[in-house]
Design a protein around this motif. Structure first.
Motif: not given
Length: 430
Positions: A80-82, A103-104, A421-424
């Protein structure tokens, strides 16, 4: 000898609560649950089949599941923060859809396979710009397509699969931990190390790690109890999800051989061939469409540089990518993580060999060989999630060195948050 006055009988001992019984007693497969007179609600639940499921979950299991749920909530908060703090664009006034961060990367490959198949409209590797989707085994996409019948959102369907599979995996890991490390009576310490691992985000998204572990860890538990048919069937399901299932099959074969040589006999050996059937069936399917029996392997080579190189070449190429300024800082940081994960894996194999844990050593060593003989290292940090001896070993170390638990959590928490965070946010995270 009694010290009570004559004629005074001692009070009968109070029955012990089931929660206070020794852990070894709780693990006895022949133990029968304490019977209670069922009321109307209890009879209704039992008739519906819920009574047995509730009895299967011990208090220790519920504590582990509570820990699992809390870590899922923390990842959803991070997602949510991302959305709000790191939007795509410099002048964004509204956050993106709720499920977009999940969805990455590979999740899109699984979605495309589940929705369109491996070769939609006769497209395939003979075309320019092909996405090499045949590199991914069919287990997860098939399940995703089935769940999508009930869950309209593809992303939500993938998240649901990983949520349920992750719960099964963490329960199996906690039970396994108590057999390796008796001091970790409920396995919660091992589960904590596992769920706060640097790449834990991949257990919560639409990737294969959670589903693979949901088959692989119960398979290993069954093999430890010499239930070879169950172990082989679960391992066969694991091989539909990832090629790593073959490494698990090899480890179970070693465990079976050690058991047979110790006098248990060779009965059940035929079951060991079962896990090879799904990869063979998938190879046959790809051959009918492409004429190539190893189409999945060649797709990995085209798309992810997984053609064979010697281990020292792979180390050198990864080192150059990490420290020689050949890539942007985001990619370079992930290559640094690849090197660190390789070192951890090599140390783990050495320790397993030292303690003569031959089946576990075979499993991790085969994984390292497969990932460490490409042009460069890719996805080794994510593969650490599949190395259950690592998380059990770290829990055992923390019991001998109490300071280690605090040190691990202080270091793993920020790394886990950064990888998440990197993924999201759509950056490469292994």
């Amino acid at each position: 000898m009694s010290i009570l006055p004559p004629g005074v009988r001692p009070a009968p001992p109070r029955p012990r609560s089931p929660e206070l019984r020794p852990v070894a007693h709780q693990f006895r497969p022949t133990e029968k649950p304490v019977r209670h007179e069922p009321g109307h609600a209890s009879r209704a639940l039992r008739a519906a089949g819920f009574g047995r499921a509730v009895a299967w979950l011990r208090p220790a299991d519920r504590r582990v599941l509570w820990l699992y749920l809390l870590t899922r909530i923390s990842l959803w908060i991070t997602a949510h923060g991302a959305r709000w703090l790191f939007p795509r664009g410099s002048d964004v006034r509204e956050a993106g859809p709720v499920l977009v961060p999940f969805q990455q990367w590979d999740a899109n490959h699984y979605l495309h396979i589940a929705r369109d198949g491996y070769f939609p409209a006769d497209a395939g590797p003979w075309m320019d710009g092909w996405d090499n989707r045949e590199a991914f085994f069919p287990g997860f996409p098939l399940l995703l397509r089935a769940v999508h019948v009930v869950v309209p959102s593809w992303t939500a369907a993938g998240l649901l699969i990983s949520l349920v599979a992750g719960a099964v995996a963490v329960l199996a890991l906690s039970r396994m931990a108590s057999s390796y490390v008796p001091e970790d009576t409920d396995g919660r310490r091992t589960a904590l190390f596992f769920l706060l691992s640097p790449c834990a985000v991949f257990l919560a998204v639409g990737y294969t790690e959670a589903l693979f572990l949901a088959f692989a860890l119960p398979a290993w538990l069954a093999a430890q109890r010499h239930h070879w048919a169950t172990a082989a069937a679960l391992t066969a399901l694991a091989t539909t999800v990832r090629v790593s299932g073959l490494f698990l099959a090899a480890a179970i074969a070693v465990l079976f051989a050690l058991s047979a040589w110790s006098g248990k006999g060779w009965r059940g050996a035929a079951w060991l061939a079962l896990p090879a059937l799904p990869p063979l069936a998938y190879s046959w399917y790809l051959h009918t469409r492409t004429g190539d029996w190893m189409a999945w392997k060649h797709a990995q080579e085209r798309g992810w540089y997984r053609d064979f190189h010697t281990p020292w070449e792979a180390w050198k190429n990864t080192w150059n990518a990490a420290f020689e300024g050949l890539h942007t800082t985001g990619y370079a940081a992930m290559f640094q993580a690849e090197l660190a994960a390789m070192v951890v894996g090599l140390v783990l194999v050495a320790l397993l060999v030292r303690h003569r844990r031959w089946p576990e050593a075979v499993y991790v060593a085969l994984s390292l060989w497969a990932l460490g003989t490409s042009y460069w290292y890719v996805s080794i940090p994510r593969a650490t999630l599949l190395w259950w001896p690592l998380w059990i070993g770290l829990a055992a170390l923390s019991l001998r060195r109490p300071w280690f638990r605090t040190a691990y959590l202080c270091m793993a928490a920020p790394v886990s948050a950064l990888v998440a965070l990197a993924f999201l946010t759509g950056r490469w995270a292994g």
